[in-house]
Design a protein around this motif. Structure first.
Motif, short mmCIF file in Angstrom:
data_model
loop_
_atom_site.label_atom_id
_atom_site.label_comp_id
_atom_site.label_asym_id
_atom_site.label_seq_id
_atom_site.Cartn_x
_atom_site.Cartn_y
_atom_site.Cartn_z
N HIS A 170 2.34 8.27 1.88
CA HIS A 170 3.19 7.10 1.63
C HIS A 170 4.34 7.03 2.63
O HIS A 170 4.77 5.94 3.02
CB HIS A 170 3.72 7.10 0.20
N TRP B 170 0.84 -1.20 0.00
CA TRP B 170 0.00 0.00 0.00
C TRP B 170 0.88 1.25 0.00
O TRP B 170 0.56 2.25 -0.67
CB TRP B 170 -0.93 -0.03 1.20
N GLY B 171 1.98 1.22 0.72
CA GLY B 171 2.91 2.35 0.69
C GLY B 171 3.47 2.59 -0.70
O GLY B 171 3.58 3.74 -1.15
N THR C 233 2.95 5.63 5.77
CA THR C 233 2.70 4.19 5.59
C THR C 233 3.99 3.40 5.67
O THR C 233 4.04 2.32 6.29
CB THR C 233 2.01 3.94 4.24
N TYR C 234 5.07 3.93 5.08
CA TYR C 234 6.37 3.27 5.17
C TYR C 234 6.84 3.18 6.63
O TYR C 234 7.43 2.19 7.05
CB TYR C 234 7.41 4.02 4.35
N HIS D 180 1.59 9.13 -6.07
CA HIS D 180 1.98 10.50 -5.71
C HIS D 180 2.94 11.07 -6.75
O HIS D 180 2.82 12.25 -7.13
CB HIS D 180 2.64 10.49 -4.33
N ASN E 46 1.99 1.71 -3.51
CA ASN E 46 0.86 2.26 -4.27
C ASN E 46 0.77 3.76 -4.10
O ASN E 46 0.72 4.53 -5.08
CB ASN E 46 -0.46 1.64 -3.80
N LEU E 47 0.76 4.21 -2.85
CA LEU E 47 0.64 5.65 -2.56
C LEU E 47 1.82 6.43 -3.11
O LEU E 47 1.65 7.53 -3.65
CB LEU E 47 0.54 5.85 -1.04
N HIS E 48 3.01 5.86 -2.98
CA HIS E 48 4.23 6.57 -3.41
C HIS E 48 4.24 6.80 -4.92
O HIS E 48 4.44 7.91 -5.40
CB HIS E 48 5.46 5.76 -2.99
#
Length: 422
Positions: free
Chosen positions: A67, A35-36, A70-71, A43, A38-40
């Motif tokens: 992100h 998920w991190g 999340t990391y 972004h 994905n967000l990164h």
């Protein structure tokens, strides 16, 4: 238990290294890292995921990006995982009796993982964890927010749960074996623990959640129709996709506990029924991924190319690719006018990968591979394959929603039967 032949004969080499509780924990931790990522990457593509899921923005410019938070959370839950498994390996040294005896170590990590999502510690993205738990609570009974309150986030999480269905089943099996007298959660998994139908019911829960969400959306459309909503048939079609998973689960359970005296079908007949529903669910889901969730024109382009007189092309497809609207609405074959990933090949690769991973069930169909199905390593790889497929799916599902919002067609899940670009 040293030298217990019963223990030695039940545990395969893979389970000695990575017993069931650690396999469950590994996939859960991997999901947070995924998920991190994905967000990164989204972004970097200037796609604001937080706004799509209605996640409140930070007022300070110095605040970490979603992100990055999340990391940080992923790192926090990874460190104790590595510490736990290293201790376990040191104590067991691959000895079956020791693996059986030290089951409380991996089980303790699962308990710690649960606590880390509940502890209100500021450095562990408390807002994000609270939002996750709030959303999970709402969707756990099949609820779904209104569009302005984060409906897209509810759908994303519920769809992710469908990919984690087998993992959730294994989580229950692990806990059930740990709490059962005379059993160990690190022993060979007993997927009948708690009763023949408990695990199939747990595996079905995510699909039940999405099915109820689809029916709720259908009722909303019927109560408050709009210019673009139609009569709500797209939500019933989506509900059919999720309901098609139930026969697969039920027939699988019947095959495992087949009793000719209780079932009015032969074992061959049950298998053929199972095979039909597997084909239907897999290919219908693949079609929905591509044509509805990603708004790609692959299937309409195929029909137009094969039967041009019956299905005339509605758009001009060319080799043109741009993040802007192409002239005359041209776009690469099978895609759509608005895209954010850099080349058409990324989309074609994702389509092929989605089809391949939707059909990983085919590994179980070849008679000479029957012995593979008894290996825990194979089951683990199949669970990993589905999680990877969902990870790739999220990139394109979020990008599609961003395109819909930016084009002024926010909430176009009401227009799923007529995706953009057609």
């Amino acid at each position: 238990m040293d030298g217990d032949p019963a223990v030695d004969s039940q545990l395969d080499g893979f389970s000695l290294i990575l017993p069931l509780p650690y396999r469950v924990a590994f996939i859960l931790v991997l999901g947070v890292w995924a998920w991190g990522v994905n967000l990164h990457y989204l972004h970097l593509l200037k796609i604001d995921v937080a706004s799509l899921i209605k996640y409140p923005s930070r007022s300070s410019s110095s605040s970490l990006q979603p992100h990055q938070r999340t990391y940080a959370l992923a790192t926090t839950i990874t460190v104790p995982f590595l510490f736990s498994i290293l201790i376990f390996w040191t104590l067991t040294r691959g000895q079956p009796s020791a693996v059986f005896a030290w089951d409380f170590i991996p089980q303790s990590y699962l308990f710690l993982l649960f606590l880390l999502f509940l502890i209100p510690y500021k450095r562990l993205s408390p807002n994000g964890r609270f939002r996750f738990l709030t959303t999970l609570k709402r969707i756990s009974i099949g609820g779904i927010a209104e569009a302005q309150d984060g409906k897209f986030g509810d759908i994303l999480l519920a769809d992710v749960l469908t990919s984690y269905a087998k993992v959730l089943g294994d989580l229950f099996v692990s806990l059930c074996m740990f709490l059962s007298s005379g059993k160990s959660s690190t022993d060979k998994p007993d997927r009948g623990c708690g009763g023949q139908y408990i695990v199939p019911i747990i595996i079905s829960i995510p699909s039940i959640i999405r099915l109820r969400q689809c029916l709720i959306e259908y009722m909303r459309v019927r109560r408050n129709p709009t210019q673009h909503s139609g009569w709500g048939g797209q939500h019933l079609a989506n509900a059919l996709k999720y309901s098609s998973a139930f026969p697969v689960v039920i027939l699988s359970a019947l095959q495992r506990g087949y009793d000719p005296n209780k079932i009015g079908l032969s074992e061959t007949g049950i298998f053929r029924l199972w095979l039909f529903f597997v084909f239907f669910n897999s290919f219908y889901s693949f079609y929905w991924d591509v044509a509805k969730d990603w708004d790609l024109t692959l299937f309409s382009s195929l029909l137009s190319s094969t039967f041009p007189s019956v299905f005339p092309p509605s758009v001009t497809t060319t080799a043109f690719h741009s993040n802007q609207v192409p002239p005359n609405h041209a776009h690469p074959w099978g895609l759509r006018p608005h895209t954010h990933f850099h080349t058409p090949q990324i989309y074609y690769t994702a389509i092929g990968l989605d089809l391949l991973l939707r059909c990983t069930w085919s590994l179980k169909l070849s008679p000479h591979l029957d012995h593979w199905n008894d290996l825990e390593g194979t089951i683990f790889l199949l669970e990993m394959a589905e999680v990877v497929r969902r990870w790739v799916w999220i990139f394109f599902r979020v990008e599609t929603e961003w395109v819909r919002v930016r084009s002024g067609a926010a909430g176009v899940d009401e227009m799923l039967l007529a995706p953009m670009g057609r």
